[in-house]
Design an enzyme around this catalytic site. Structure first.
Site, short mmCIF file in Angstrom:
data_model
loop_
_atom_site.label_atom_id
_atom_site.label_comp_id
_atom_site.label_asym_id
_atom_site.label_seq_id
_atom_site.Cartn_x
_atom_site.Cartn_y
_atom_site.Cartn_z
CB SER A 276 -0.95 -0.03 1.20
OG SER A 276 -1.82 1.08 1.17
CB THR A 277 1.35 4.01 2.43
OG1 THR A 277 -0.06 4.10 2.63
CG2 THR A 277 1.98 5.38 2.44
CG ASP B 203 -5.37 -5.94 2.50
OD1 ASP B 203 -5.90 -7.04 2.70
OD2 ASP B 203 -5.22 -5.46 1.36
CG HIS C 56 -4.14 -1.11 -0.70
ND1 HIS C 56 -3.96 -1.02 0.66
CD2 HIS C 56 -4.51 -2.39 -0.93
CE1 HIS C 56 -4.23 -2.18 1.22
NE2 HIS C 56 -4.55 -3.04 0.27
CG MET D 111 -2.37 2.90 4.96
SD MET D 111 -2.88 4.65 4.84
CE MET D 111 -4.05 4.72 6.19
#
Length: 366
Positions: A175-176, A299, A203, A296
């Site tokens: 993600s991030t 998941d 993401h 973050m």
């Protein structure tokens, strides 16, 4: 120079600088941030030139950077901002469009940490913008990174290995901060195209994932790109979960293929890593490996545990090299990670894992 507010600092709060040519947008972001106990506004600017000058003075922890501005745009300002405040994390903010997606991905490759979608394209509401902006700013705050003790990175051990047939499926979830890490890993995959299929769950919005898939294929020399419904899985191909769709594996008479759906978001995400990894574990078993990368939230942790329980290998990125140690930290916390590896060592670790023939890492994380 606009918006310098030296009295706004709150003890322990992350200091945010806002850069946007719209006074309305700056006002909205200021109000949201000042209503959050973990954040405060250190200053604001209406163009890149003002932002660079202000950044040198206020030394913010975080910068929200618009792309399209007069005098100096966000892309032009980005390297100057990173030079002025080397430890600052930059969150690019722009409306969703293919053009802005290209620029945003370029910005992340040049040092921006992540992206947040602004209202204006019709698909993002003001409420969604507020929620995502605050969540990402809090996750990127220096105080969050200091909360959890960092375990020492563990190398991929070869001293305690059990028999297997070699890794044929590799899943990379992030993600991030993920696009930068993924780009750095891709060149290490080039020599493994003959026997390896690669799956990426990042993401990202729909406008981004086709571009991400194209970039990753170029860097890895794999075929593929953004995944398609019913697409057959083949060695030497890389598949990126499309924005706004979950990706899963399914078995058909003709072989393994991809299945896409718009089922409910998981962990507030679609695509999400967990649904893919659970299907990945079921189909690849001990021939599967997953790298849980920076991001973050949590998941991927449950799915990674499924991979481990099926006999596959799970590697988590370490806290020090993660933009946010949420996803990999959760994989460590639930006991799914066999190894914790820093970004600098991750490419060699990946190559070493894929080169193992007839053996696999069996040493549990400890």
């Amino acid at each position: 120079m606009v918006g310098h507010n030296p009295t706004a600092d709150i003890a322990g709060a992350a200091r945010v600088m806002l850069v946007d040519d719209s006074a309305v947008v700056r006002g909205l972001m200021r109000r949201w941030i000042e209503g959050h106990s973990a954040l405060c506004v250190a200053g604001s600017a209406s163009n890149g030139a003002e932002a660079v000058e202000m950044a040198r003075k206020v030394q913010p922890d975080l910068i929200v950077l618009d792309l399209e501005m007069p005098i100096m745009d966000g892309m032009t300002a980005l390297p100057h901002l990173l030079q002025a405040v080397p430890k600052c994390k930059v969150l690019v903010a722009s409306t969703l469009s293919t053009r802005n997606a290209k620029i945003s991905l370029k910005a992340m490759s040049l040092g921006a940490t992540d992206y947040v979608a602004k209202p204006g394209s019709g698909s993002i509401t003001r409420s969604q913008f507020e929620q995502e902006l605050l969540a990402k700013l809090v996750a990127l705050s220096p105080s969050v990174g200091r909360q959890t003790p960092m375990p020492a990175p563990k190398p991929l051990a070869s001293s305690a290995l059990a028999h297997h047939q070699g890794i044929t499926g590799l899943a990379l979830v992030a993600s991030t901060g993920g696009p930068v890490v993924l780009s750095q890993l891709m060149p290490h995959l080039r020599q493994f195209a003959r026997h390896l299929s690669v799956f990426v769950v990042q993401h990202m919005p729909a406008h981004f994932t086709p571009l991400l898939g194209k970039d990753l294929c170029t860097l890895s020399h794999f075929g593929g790109g953004e995944a398609e419904q019913g697409q057959a899985v083949a060695a030497g191909h890389l598949y990126v979960a499309p924005g706004d769709y979950h990706m899963r594996l399914s078995q058909r008479a003709t072989g393994l293929c991809l299945s896409l759906d718009q089922g409910p978001p998981e962990h507030f995400c679609r695509p999400a890593a967990d649904p893919f990894l659970k299907s990945f574990a079921a189909h690849y078993g001990p021939q599967g490996a997953v790298f849980v990368l920076t991001g973050m939230g949590s998941d991927g942790a449950a799915g990674a545990l499924s991979v481990r329980q099926a006999g596959g290998i799970v590697v988590a990125q370490d806290q020090q090299s993660s933009a946010v140690w949420g996803m990999p930290g959760a994989a460590v916390a639930n006991g799914s990670a066999h190894h914790v590896v820093g970004l600098a060592e991750m490419g060699d670790a990946l190559s070493g894992l894929l080169q193992q023939k007839g053996q696999r890492a069996a040493m549990p994380y400890a």
